[in-house]
Design a protein around this motif. Structure first.
Motif, PDB file in Angstrom:
ATOM      1  N   VAL A   1       0.847  -1.213   0.000  1.00  0.00           N
ATOM      2  CA  VAL A   1       0.000   0.000   0.000  1.00  0.00           C
ATOM      3  C   VAL A   1       0.873   1.250   0.000  1.00  0.00           C
ATOM      4  O   VAL A   1       0.678   2.169  -0.809  1.00  0.00           O
ATOM      5  CB  VAL A   1      -0.947  -0.010   1.232  1.00  0.00           C
ATOM      6  N   GLU A   2       1.866   1.283   0.889  1.00  0.00           N
ATOM      7  CA  GLU A   2       2.722   2.477   0.975  1.00  0.00           C
ATOM      8  C   GLU A   2       3.492   2.700  -0.325  1.00  0.00           C
ATOM      9  O   GLU A   2       3.597   3.826  -0.810  1.00  0.00           O
ATOM     10  CB  GLU A   2       3.722   2.327   2.134  1.00  0.00           C
ATOM     11  N   THR A   3       4.028   1.615  -0.871  1.00  0.00           N
ATOM     12  CA  THR A   3       4.822   1.752  -2.097  1.00  0.00           C
ATOM     13  C   THR A   3       3.941   2.193  -3.261  1.00  0.00           C
ATOM     14  O   THR A   3       4.336   3.039  -4.072  1.00  0.00           O
ATOM     15  CB  THR A   3       5.518   0.415  -2.430  1.00  0.00           C
ATOM     16  N   ALA A   4       2.744   1.641  -3.355  1.00  0.00           N
ATOM     17  CA  ALA A   4       1.833   2.037  -4.443  1.00  0.00           C
ATOM     18  C   ALA A   4       1.526   3.530  -4.324  1.00  0.00           C
ATOM     19  O   ALA A   4       1.614   4.282  -5.302  1.00  0.00           O
ATOM     20  CB  ALA A   4       0.553   1.207  -4.383  1.00  0.00           C
ATOM     21  N   ASN A   5       1.203   3.969  -3.123  1.00  0.00           N
ATOM     22  CA  ASN A   5       0.835   5.379  -2.948  1.00  0.00           C
ATOM     23  C   ASN A   5       2.008   6.322  -3.192  1.00  0.00           C
ATOM     24  O   ASN A   5       1.816   7.460  -3.619  1.00  0.00           O
ATOM     25  CB  ASN A   5       0.217   5.602  -1.566  1.00  0.00           C
ATOM     26  N   ALA A   6       3.210   5.849  -2.928  1.00  0.00           N
ATOM     27  CA  ALA A   6       4.390   6.705  -3.162  1.00  0.00           C
ATOM     28  C   ALA A   6       4.794   6.689  -4.635  1.00  0.00           C
ATOM     29  O   ALA A   6       5.690   7.434  -5.047  1.00  0.00           O
ATOM     30  CB  ALA A   6       5.552   6.215  -2.297  1.00  0.00           C
ATOM     31  N   ASN A   7       4.139   5.857  -5.448  1.00  0.00           N
ATOM     32  CA  ASN A   7       4.549   5.722  -6.849  1.00  0.00           C
ATOM     33  C   ASN A   7       3.382   5.847  -7.812  1.00  0.00           C
ATOM     34  O   ASN A   7       3.239   5.066  -8.748  1.00  0.00           O
ATOM     35  CB  ASN A   7       5.293   4.396  -7.048  1.00  0.00           C
ATOM     36  N   GLY A   8       2.535   6.809  -7.558  1.00  0.00           N
ATOM     37  CA  GLY A   8       1.521   7.183  -8.547  1.00  0.00           C
ATOM     38  C   GLY A   8       0.110   6.711  -8.292  1.00  0.00           C
ATOM     39  O   GLY A   8      -0.820   7.150  -8.977  1.00  0.00           O
ATOM     40  N   ALA A   9      -0.099   5.790  -7.309  1.00  0.00           N
ATOM     41  CA  ALA A   9      -1.475   5.340  -7.062  1.00  0.00           C
ATOM     42  C   ALA A   9      -2.281   6.479  -6.447  1.00  0.00           C
ATOM     43  O   ALA A   9      -1.747   7.308  -5.699  1.00  0.00           O
ATOM     44  CB  ALA A   9      -1.479   4.122  -6.149  1.00  0.00           C
ATOM     45  N   LEU A  10      -3.586   6.504  -6.749  1.00  0.00           N
ATOM     46  CA  LEU A  10      -4.470   7.520  -6.165  1.00  0.00           C
ATOM     47  C   LEU A  10      -5.041   7.040  -4.839  1.00  0.00           C
ATOM     48  O   LEU A  10      -5.703   7.798  -4.132  1.00  0.00           O
ATOM     49  CB  LEU A  10      -5.618   7.831  -7.129  1.00  0.00           C
TER      50      LEU A  10
ATOM     51  N   VAL B   1      -4.794   3.175 -10.044  1.00  0.00           N
ATOM     52  CA  VAL B   1      -3.580   3.696 -10.674  1.00  0.00           C
ATOM     53  C   VAL B   1      -3.887   4.285 -12.059  1.00  0.00           C
ATOM     54  O   VAL B   1      -4.562   3.623 -12.869  1.00  0.00           O
ATOM     55  CB  VAL B   1      -2.544   2.559 -10.880  1.00  0.00           C
ATOM     56  N   PRO B   2      -3.409   5.494 -12.367  1.00  0.00           N
ATOM     57  CA  PRO B   2      -3.520   5.977 -13.747  1.00  0.00           C
ATOM     58  C   PRO B   2      -2.770   5.011 -14.673  1.00  0.00           C
ATOM     59  O   PRO B   2      -1.676   4.547 -14.322  1.00  0.00           O
ATOM     60  CB  PRO B   2      -2.817   7.342 -13.706  1.00  0.00           C
ATOM     61  N   ASN B   3      -3.345   4.735 -15.848  1.00  0.00           N
ATOM     62  CA  ASN B   3      -2.725   3.759 -16.753  1.00  0.00           C
ATOM     63  C   ASN B   3      -1.252   4.055 -17.016  1.00  0.00           C
ATOM     64  O   ASN B   3      -0.419   3.147 -17.071  1.00  0.00           O
ATOM     65  CB  ASN B   3      -3.465   3.742 -18.100  1.00  0.00           C
ATOM     66  N   ASP B   4      -0.940   5.357 -17.152  1.00  0.00           N
ATOM     67  CA  ASP B   4       0.446   5.676 -17.517  1.00  0.00           C
ATOM     68  C   ASP B   4       1.417   5.543 -16.339  1.00  0.00           C
ATOM     69  O   ASP B   4       2.613   5.738 -16.499  1.00  0.00           O
ATOM     70  CB  ASP B   4       0.538   7.055 -18.188  1.00  0.00           C
ATOM     71  N   ALA B   5       0.920   5.224 -15.155  1.00  0.00           N
ATOM     72  CA  ALA B   5       1.830   5.029 -14.013  1.00  0.00           C
ATOM     73  C   ALA B   5       2.020   3.548 -13.683  1.00  0.00           C
ATOM     74  O   ALA B   5       2.758   3.199 -12.753  1.00  0.00           O
ATOM     75  CB  ALA B   5       1.285   5.765 -12.789  1.00  0.00           C
ATOM     76  N   LEU B   6       1.383   2.671 -14.471  1.00  0.00           N
ATOM     77  CA  LEU B   6       1.389   1.247 -14.108  1.00  0.00           C
ATOM     78  C   LEU B   6       2.777   0.609 -14.148  1.00  0.00           C
ATOM     79  O   LEU B   6       3.145  -0.140 -13.247  1.00  0.00           O
ATOM     80  CB  LEU B   6       0.455   0.465 -15.045  1.00  0.00           C
ATOM     81  N   SER B   7       3.544   0.922 -15.199  1.00  0.00           N
ATOM     82  CA  SER B   7       4.849   0.233 -15.279  1.00  0.00           C
ATOM     83  C   SER B   7       5.772   0.692 -14.166  1.00  0.00           C
ATOM     84  O   SER B   7       6.461  -0.126 -13.545  1.00  0.00           O
ATOM     85  CB  SER B   7       5.545   0.437 -16.631  1.00  0.00           C
ATOM     86  N   LEU B   8       5.733   1.983 -13.872  1.00  0.00           N
ATOM     87  CA  LEU B   8       6.560   2.491 -12.779  1.00  0.00           C
ATOM     88  C   LEU B   8       6.165   1.820 -11.461  1.00  0.00           C
ATOM     89  O   LEU B   8       7.009   1.416 -10.660  1.00  0.00           O
ATOM     90  CB  LEU B   8       6.390   4.017 -12.664  1.00  0.00           C
ATOM     91  N   LEU B   9       4.868   1.699 -11.265  1.00  0.00           N
ATOM     92  CA  LEU B   9       4.370   1.097 -10.023  1.00  0.00           C
ATOM     93  C   LEU B   9       4.899  -0.326  -9.865  1.00  0.00           C
ATOM     94  O   LEU B   9       5.384  -0.727  -8.806  1.00  0.00           O
ATOM     95  CB  LEU B   9       2.839   1.088 -10.028  1.00  0.00           C
TER      96      LEU B   9
END
Ligand code: GLA
Length: 386
Positions: A321-330, A347-355
């Motif tokens: 949860v913390e990592t997702a939120n720190a890397n683009g998740a809403l 997650v915005p589609n364009d942030a998925l690979s980074l996540l």
């Protein structure tokens, strides 16, 4: 999906040397929000996912039932009138338990024809995505058809819940079975577990450029362990001590009083349920009024409440949860019963690979096994495929 259906037909032919009468399937689910509220007569908002359990069923000319699957080499075989909870094998407890539960709901198992059932699934087991409800619901709609029972989906959900509770020994609520039976494409199932009214709520993720990513931590979860039952008991104790029939009836303005009356642990269990019910209503209203990009804060608050008050999260779920939120998740939260299993992240589609990269990196850094991160879409419920 069509591959899985073909595989199931082939599996059936190999196992039973005959042709199935048809093929049916039911989906797994994620719960968007409303955790540990179903057995408190509260609100839940799950959706059926694009991962399914598929069953091929053939009719026999005796009164026996045989079940085979890709889960194990074993073929379970017994006479239908001999079905008893507690005597069923591990994975076969789900399909056999459904037949037994149909008997409990009035189906004369001495009068219907025997069946052969072959099962395959791409719903991961132990990931908190309701692989068990998917098996139960696929078998239930198949038997409802081949035995021409004419039971409606509400009743089938209760049958499957009974199978899960009695045959498998997990005192679970009815959310998972409703998601599997009432799921609709691009919609969540808004269920009031008091009146049992299910309403589809359009999600609109794709139009908003958003996706729900599942992060399966790989820590196997089980509702049959004592912790789930213990949480349920705490809720029932809280309701009893506060003089309400269920926690659904407890208004938020009574929480101060609850804090005085209850011990600290019971109070926090109660507070989770009361605030979570409100978050489900807020999420539904927000989806309708402002769209899916605005629901993130409710997911985050739900996770905090499950972590701090209900205490069903794990370090792996918190890290995801913390990592997702720190890397683009809403927003992100654990989904399902907890004690392991999966997180969902909006997650915005364009942030998925980074996540994905960030999650893998964070788990590696903490010396944890690699999680499995994948996107799910809201899909249709149990159906006959052919
Ligand atoms: C499991 C149970 C459900 C529900 C959730 C927690 O998935 O099967 O009935 O209680 O846990 O929300």
């Amino acid at each position: 999906m069509s591959d899985l259906r073909d595989d199931v037909r082939d599996g059936f032919r190999n196992a039973f040397k005959s042709e199935p009468a048809g093929v049916w399937s039911a989906p797994g689910r994620v719960n968007l929000i409303g955790e540990h509220t179903d057995y408190n007569e509260g609100f839940v908002l799950p959706f059926a996912i694009d991962r399914r359990t598929v069953v091929a069923v053939g009719v026999r000319d005796d009164r026996r039932m045989r079940v085979a699957s890709t889960y194990a080499d074993e073929v379970a075989a017994l006479s239908m009138v001999e079905l008893r909870p507690g005597q069923l094998g591990e994975w076969s407890a789900y399909p056999l338990g459904v037949a037994w539960a149909l008997g409990e709901f009035g189906v004369d198992l001495g009068a219907v024809p025997g069946v052969d059932i072959f099962i395959d699934s791409d719903v991961p087991v132990g990931a908190g995505l309701s692989s068990s409800a998917a098996v139960e619901c696929a078998v239930a709609i198949a038997l409802n058809d081949v035995w021409q029972l004419g039971l409606d989906r509400q009743t089938l959900a209760q049958v499957c819940q009974r199978a899960e509770n009695a045959a498998v020994g997990a005192p679970t609520g009815i959310m998972d079975q409703y998601a599997a039976l009432f799921g609709r494409k691009d919609s969540a199932v808004f269920l009031d577990c008091r009146g049992m009214d299910a309403e589809p709520i359009p999600l609109g993720f794709a139009e908003a450029g958003l996706a729900i990513a599942v992060i399966d931590t790989g820590v196997q979860h089980s509702t049959a362990g004592g912790e789930y039952a213990e949480r349920r008991e705490a809720c029932e104790r809280g309701a009893r001590e506060l003089g309400v029939p269920s926690l659904r009836e407890l208004r938020a303005d009574r929480l101060d009083e609850a804090r005085q009356v209850l011990d600290d642990v019971t109070f926090r269990r109660v507070r989770h349920v009361v605030t979570e019910n409100q978050r489900v209503l807020d999420t539904v209203r927000t989806l309708r009024e402002r769209g899916p990009a605005a629901i993130g804060p409710f997911l985050d608050d739900s996770h905090l409440s499950l972590r701090n008050d209900f205490e069903v999260s794990t370090p792996e779920l918190d890290l995801a949860v913390e990592t997702a939120n720190a890397n683009g998740a809403l927003g992100a939260r654990m989904t399902g019963a907890g004690f392991g299993g999966s997180v969902i992240a909006l997650v915005p589609n364009d942030a998925l690979s980074l996540l994905r990269v960030a999650i893998d990196g964070a788990f590696a850094e903490h010396g944890l096994g690699q999680p499995d991160t994948f996107v799910v879409t809201a899909s249709g419920g149990a159906q006959r495929d052919f």
